[in-house]
Motif scaffolding. Sequence first.
Motif, PDB file in Angstrom:
ATOM      1  N   LYS A  32       0.129   0.694   0.623  1.00 46.42           N
ATOM      2  CA  LYS A  32       0.918   1.564  -0.258  1.00 46.42           C
ATOM      3  C   LYS A  32       2.031   0.751  -0.905  1.00 46.42           C
ATOM      4  O   LYS A  32       2.764   0.039  -0.227  1.00 46.42           O
ATOM      5  CB  LYS A  32       1.496   2.735   0.566  1.00 46.42           C
ATOM      6  N   ASN A  33       2.156   0.875  -2.218  1.00 46.20           N
ATOM      7  CA  ASN A  33       3.259   0.237  -2.954  1.00 46.20           C
ATOM      8  C   ASN A  33       3.409  -1.231  -2.569  1.00 46.20           C
ATOM      9  O   ASN A  33       4.513  -1.713  -2.320  1.00 46.20           O
ATOM     10  CB  ASN A  33       4.565   0.995  -2.706  1.00 46.20           C
ATOM     11  N   SER A  34       2.291  -1.924  -2.526  1.00 47.71           N
ATOM     12  CA  SER A  34       2.294  -3.320  -2.092  1.00 47.71           C
ATOM     13  C   SER A  34       1.414  -4.163  -3.007  1.00 47.71           C
ATOM     14  O   SER A  34       0.417  -3.678  -3.546  1.00 47.71           O
ATOM     15  CB  SER A  34       1.783  -3.445  -0.654  1.00 47.71           C
ATOM     16  N   THR A  35       1.790  -5.425  -3.140  1.00 50.41           N
ATOM     17  CA  THR A  35       1.023  -6.382  -3.933  1.00 50.41           C
ATOM     18  C   THR A  35       0.419  -7.422  -3.001  1.00 50.41           C
ATOM     19  O   THR A  35       1.133  -8.036  -2.201  1.00 50.41           O
ATOM     20  CB  THR A  35       1.927  -7.075  -4.963  1.00 50.41           C
ATOM     21  N   LEU A  36      -0.886  -7.599  -3.102  1.00 50.95           N
ATOM     22  CA  LEU A  36      -1.568  -8.626  -2.327  1.00 50.95           C
ATOM     23  C   LEU A  36      -2.138  -9.650  -3.299  1.00 50.95           C
ATOM     24  O   LEU A  36      -2.942  -9.308  -4.169  1.00 50.95           O
ATOM     25  CB  LEU A  36      -2.695  -8.036  -1.473  1.00 50.95           C
ATOM     26  N   ALA A  37      -1.715 -10.907  -3.167  1.00 48.25           N
ATOM     27  CA  ALA A  37      -2.154 -11.957  -4.074  1.00 48.25           C
ATOM     28  C   ALA A  37      -3.587 -12.386  -3.746  1.00 48.25           C
ATOM     29  O   ALA A  37      -4.172 -11.980  -2.732  1.00 48.25           O
ATOM     30  CB  ALA A  37      -1.202 -13.141  -4.009  1.00 48.25           C
ATOM     31  N   ASN A  38      -4.122 -13.236  -4.594  1.00 53.73           N
ATOM     32  CA  ASN A  38      -5.519 -13.639  -4.493  1.00 53.73           C
ATOM     33  C   ASN A  38      -5.865 -14.150  -3.093  1.00 53.73           C
ATOM     34  O   ASN A  38      -5.154 -14.964  -2.512  1.00 53.73           O
ATOM     35  CB  ASN A  38      -5.835 -14.737  -5.505  1.00 53.73           C
ATOM     36  N   GLY A  39      -6.997 -13.642  -2.573  1.00 57.33           N
ATOM     37  CA  GLY A  39      -7.520 -14.130  -1.307  1.00 57.33           C
ATOM     38  C   GLY A  39      -6.846 -13.610  -0.068  1.00 57.33           C
ATOM     39  O   GLY A  39      -7.229 -13.993   1.046  1.00 57.33           O
ATOM     40  N   ALA A  40      -5.860 -12.753  -0.177  1.00 58.99           N
ATOM     41  CA  ALA A  40      -5.209 -12.192   1.011  1.00 58.99           C
ATOM     42  C   ALA A  40      -6.179 -11.260   1.730  1.00 58.99           C
ATOM     43  O   ALA A  40      -7.046 -10.631   1.117  1.00 58.99           O
ATOM     44  CB  ALA A  40      -3.940 -11.460   0.634  1.00 58.99           C
ATOM     45  N   LYS A  41      -6.001 -11.144   3.061  1.00 57.08           N
ATOM     46  CA  LYS A  41      -6.913 -10.334   3.861  1.00 57.08           C
ATOM     47  C   LYS A  41      -6.157  -9.501   4.893  1.00 57.08           C
ATOM     48  O   LYS A  41      -5.239  -9.993   5.546  1.00 57.08           O
ATOM     49  CB  LYS A  41      -7.917 -11.234   4.593  1.00 57.08           C
ATOM     50  N   ALA A  42      -6.567  -8.256   4.998  1.00 58.49           N
ATOM     51  CA  ALA A  42      -6.141  -7.383   6.090  1.00 58.49           C
ATOM     52  C   ALA A  42      -7.396  -6.622   6.492  1.00 58.49           C
ATOM     53  O   ALA A  42      -7.752  -5.619   5.883  1.00 58.49           O
ATOM     54  CB  ALA A  42      -5.034  -6.436   5.649  1.00 58.49           C
ATOM     55  N   ASN A  43      -8.086  -7.139   7.488  1.00 61.67           N
ATOM     56  CA  ASN A  43      -9.454  -6.696   7.735  1.00 61.67           C
ATOM     57  C   ASN A  43      -9.601  -5.522   8.693  1.00 61.67           C
ATOM     58  O   ASN A  43     -10.653  -4.891   8.718  1.00 61.67           O
ATOM     59  CB  ASN A  43     -10.296  -7.873   8.242  1.00 61.67           C
ATOM     60  N   HIS A  44      -8.572  -5.228   9.514  1.00 56.37           N
ATOM     61  CA  HIS A  44      -8.776  -4.177  10.516  1.00 56.37           C
ATOM     62  C   HIS A  44      -7.468  -3.458  10.830  1.00 56.37           C
ATOM     63  O   HIS A  44      -6.443  -4.099  11.068  1.00 56.37           O
ATOM     64  CB  HIS A  44      -9.300  -4.749  11.842  1.00 56.37           C
ATOM     65  N   LEU A  45      -7.490  -2.133  10.853  1.00 55.18           N
ATOM     66  CA  LEU A  45      -6.496  -1.324  11.559  1.00 55.18           C
ATOM     67  C   LEU A  45      -5.056  -1.724  11.262  1.00 55.18           C
ATOM     68  O   LEU A  45      -4.243  -1.931  12.164  1.00 55.18           O
ATOM     69  CB  LEU A  45      -6.723  -1.443  13.077  1.00 55.18           C
ATOM     70  N   ALA A  46      -4.697  -1.829   9.994  1.00 56.03           N
ATOM     71  CA  ALA A  46      -3.363  -2.332   9.647  1.00 56.03           C
ATOM     72  C   ALA A  46      -2.711  -1.425   8.611  1.00 56.03           C
ATOM     73  O   ALA A  46      -3.373  -0.627   7.934  1.00 56.03           O
ATOM     74  CB  ALA A  46      -3.466  -3.761   9.110  1.00 56.03           C
ATOM     75  N   TYR A  47      -1.383  -1.586   8.486  1.00 56.41           N
ATOM     76  CA  TYR A  47      -0.625  -0.852   7.468  1.00 56.41           C
ATOM     77  C   TYR A  47       0.271  -1.837   6.722  1.00 56.41           C
ATOM     78  O   TYR A  47       1.053  -2.574   7.326  1.00 56.41           O
ATOM     79  CB  TYR A  47       0.236   0.251   8.089  1.00 56.41           C
ATOM     80  N   LEU A  48       0.156  -1.829   5.383  1.00 55.37           N
ATOM     81  CA  LEU A  48       1.021  -2.623   4.513  1.00 55.37           C
ATOM     82  C   LEU A  48       1.698  -1.677   3.534  1.00 55.37           C
ATOM     83  O   LEU A  48       1.067  -1.159   2.608  1.00 55.37           O
ATOM     84  CB  LEU A  48       0.193  -3.671   3.757  1.00 55.37           C
ATOM     85  N   GLY A  49       2.990  -1.445   3.781  1.00 54.74           N
ATOM     86  CA  GLY A  49       3.758  -0.574   2.899  1.00 54.74           C
ATOM     87  C   GLY A  49       4.970  -1.293   2.351  1.00 54.74           C
ATOM     88  O   GLY A  49       5.678  -1.982   3.093  1.00 54.74           O
ATOM     89  N   ASP A  50       5.205  -1.187   1.043  1.00 53.58           N
ATOM     90  CA  ASP A  50       6.359  -1.819   0.391  1.00 53.58           C
ATOM     91  C   ASP A  50       6.406  -3.312   0.708  1.00 53.58           C
ATOM     92  O   ASP A  50       7.446  -3.851   1.121  1.00 53.58           O
ATOM     93  CB  ASP A  50       7.660  -1.131   0.825  1.00 53.58           C
ATOM     94  N   ALA A  51       5.273  -3.969   0.500  1.00 53.60           N
ATOM     95  CA  ALA A  51       5.167  -5.377   0.865  1.00 53.60           C
ATOM     96  C   ALA A  51       4.727  -6.216  -0.323  1.00 53.60           C
ATOM     97  O   ALA A  51       4.025  -5.747  -1.215  1.00 53.60           O
ATOM     98  CB  ALA A  51       4.187  -5.556   2.020  1.00 53.60           C
ATOM     99  N   GLN A  52       5.128  -7.477  -0.287  1.00 53.36           N
ATOM    100  CA  GLN A  52       4.671  -8.484  -1.239  1.00 53.36           C
ATOM    101  C   GLN A  52       3.971  -9.563  -0.423  1.00 53.36           C
ATOM    102  O   GLN A  52       4.607 -10.289   0.334  1.00 53.36           O
ATOM    103  CB  GLN A  52       5.840  -9.066  -2.032  1.00 53.36           C
ATOM    104  N   VAL A  53       2.657  -9.665  -0.598  1.00 55.73           N
ATOM    105  CA  VAL A  53       1.843 -10.532   0.240  1.00 55.73           C
ATOM    106  C   VAL A  53       1.297 -11.672  -0.614  1.00 55.73           C
ATOM    107  O   VAL A  53       0.664 -11.441  -1.650  1.00 55.73           O
ATOM    108  CB  VAL A  53       0.688  -9.731   0.885  1.00 55.73           C
ATOM    109  N   GLY A  54       1.517 -12.896  -0.157  1.00 53.15           N
ATOM    110  CA  GLY A  54       1.109 -14.064  -0.926  1.00 53.15           C
ATOM    111  C   GLY A  54      -0.366 -14.398  -0.800  1.00 53.15           C
ATOM    112  O   GLY A  54      -1.130 -13.747  -0.073  1.00 53.15           O
ATOM    113  N   GLU A  55      -0.770 -15.456  -1.491  1.00 55.29           N
ATOM    114  CA  GLU A  55      -2.159 -15.877  -1.499  1.00 55.29           C
ATOM    115  C   GLU A  55      -2.606 -16.333  -0.112  1.00 55.29           C
ATOM    116  O   GLU A  55      -1.851 -16.935   0.640  1.00 55.29           O
ATOM    117  CB  GLU A  55      -2.364 -17.014  -2.500  1.00 55.29           C
ATOM    118  N   ARG A  56      -3.858 -15.968   0.198  1.00 56.82           N
ATOM    119  CA  ARG A  56      -4.546 -16.431   1.413  1.00 56.82           C
ATOM    120  C   ARG A  56      -3.876 -15.988   2.715  1.00 56.82           C
ATOM    121  O   ARG A  56      -4.146 -16.547   3.784  1.00 56.82           O
ATOM    122  CB  ARG A  56      -4.713 -17.957   1.391  1.00 56.82           C
TER     123      ARG A  56
END
Length: 494
Positions: free
Chosen positions: A373-397
Motif C-alpha cells: 500500500k502506498n509504496s514504490t518498489l524499484a526494478n527487481g525487488a521481491k516480497a515473495n511470502h506473507l509480508a506487508y509493505l506500507g508507506d515504503a520506498q524499496v530500492g532495486e533488487r
Amino acid sequence: MPSTHIPSPLQVVVLAAGKGTRMKSRLPKVLHRLAGRPMLGHVLAAAAALDPERVVAVTGHGAADVAGYLEGTEWASARFDIRTVVQEPQLGTGHAVRQALPELAGDGTTLILYGDVPLTSATTLRALVAASAPTEHAPHGRLALLTIELPDPTGYGRIVRNASGEVLAIVEHKDATASQRLIRETNTGLMAVPTRQLRHWLPRLRDDNAQGEFYLTDIVAMAVDDGVPVAGVAAPNPTEVAGVNSPAQLAALERALQAQIAQDLLEQGVRLADPARLDVRGTLTCGQDVEIDVNCVFHGDVTLGDGVRIGPHCVIGNARIEADAVIHAYTHIDGERAGVSVGAGALIGPFARLRPGAKLGREVHIGNFVEVKNSTLANGAKANHLAYLGDAQVGERVNFGAGSITANYDGANKHRTVIEADVHVGSNCVLVAPVTLGAGGTVGGGSTITKHTPPGALSVARGKQVVIANWSRPAKAPAQAPGQPQPDAPGPEA
C-alpha cells in the motif's frame, strides 16, 4: 440514415423521477448500477457524446440522492450544464417534461431520454437527433421517434402509420383497439423534438385517458395536426431500448451488456478463457496477446499491456499493468483514486493484494499473501511470502523476507520506511518507521529495527537465545483408575 447533422443548440431532458417500486429498494431506480455504473450515468455518457449544451434531469423519488450523484465527481468536469427539476406529483411523462421547460433555453432540438433505459448507444441517439433536423420540406424540423418491432408488444405504445407509412400517432396499449394491438412496431419513449414546437405542444396535453395521466406521446398527434412531419427511427436491437423495472430485468441487462463487452474484447484479439465468466464494471483497455482466465472482475479504469496474463478469480480496479506481467490467481488490485501501476514482466500473486499508491517496477515479484500500500518498489525487488509493505520506498533488487512488515502507523500518524538498493531483510522482521536501511545491508531474521542502519552492515535486533541443557518438559500426571481417590488439590503454598 443519410444525415448525422445535429441541430444546434441541443438540449437533453432525462426523465428520472420514478420510484421503481418493483426494485424493492430504498435507492432511486436510476441509481441502481449496471456494469458498475448507475443507470443514469450510462444515459448521460451516451448523451455527452452528442455534445449537448444543457442536460435537465427530472427527478422525483429520491430527488436529493439523484441530484447528489449529478453534482458528484463523475460529472464535475462535464462540458455541459447539468440542472435538476422535481416532478411532484408525478402525473405522467408529458407532465414530467413540462417541469423541464423553464430550464430549456432558446430553440434548437430537445432530446428526451429515460434514466432507466441505460444502453442506448451514442450512435443511435445521434441518428435520432439528426432525423429531427430541419430540411427543405420541414424547415422548422421534425419530431423524431425511436421505435422498435417486438415479437410480443404487450404493454407498449403502438406506432400507428397511414397507408404511405407516415407516422400518425402513438396509442398506448391500454387505450389501443383490438386491431391496433396487432401492430408490432412500438414506441420506445425516446424522441427528439424541435424545442420551439415542444413549448407549443406540452401545455395542450390532456389527461382524459385510462390512466388519467399526461402522455408525452400525445404530441405526435399534435405534430400531425400542425403539419410537422413525424419521423420514425428504428433502434438496432432490443437491448438498446430495454428499460429496467425490477432486479430480474437489471440482471438480464447486465448479462447482455457483459456478453457484448466480451465479444468486443474477443474481436480485439483478447483471449478469454470463458466469455461468459467475465465482468467489466468500468473501462478495460487491452494490448495484444492479453489472456484473461475465468471469473475475473475489472472495475474503474484498467489498462493491460501487451502479453499480460491474468489468472482466474482476480479482482482488478484502477490499475495499469505493463507488458508481459503475470497476475496469478485470486489477486486483488484496487487503486481507487491513487491508482496502482505494475511494471513490465512483474509477477504478482497468487493471493496478493495491491492497494492504492502501489507502484511496482520491472520484474518485481509480489507473492502469496503479500500486501502493498502506498509504496514504490524499484526494478527487481521481491516480497515473495506473507509480508506487508506500507508507506515504503524499496530500492532495486531488495529481498523482503517472509513474515516481515513495515510498521508504518504509530496510532496517530503514518511514517515512511526507506529500504535502499540490494538490502536483504530476513524473515519475521519488523521495521518501525520512520527508518532507513542503508544500501546493501542485511537485517537478520526476527529483528525489530527502530533505528537507521548503515550501508553494507548486518543488523540484528532480537532477544538473546538461552539454552538450558537436559531440560525436561512438564509431564501429565498418570491417569487414576475409576473409584480410586484423586490426589489432593494443591494448597495456597503450592
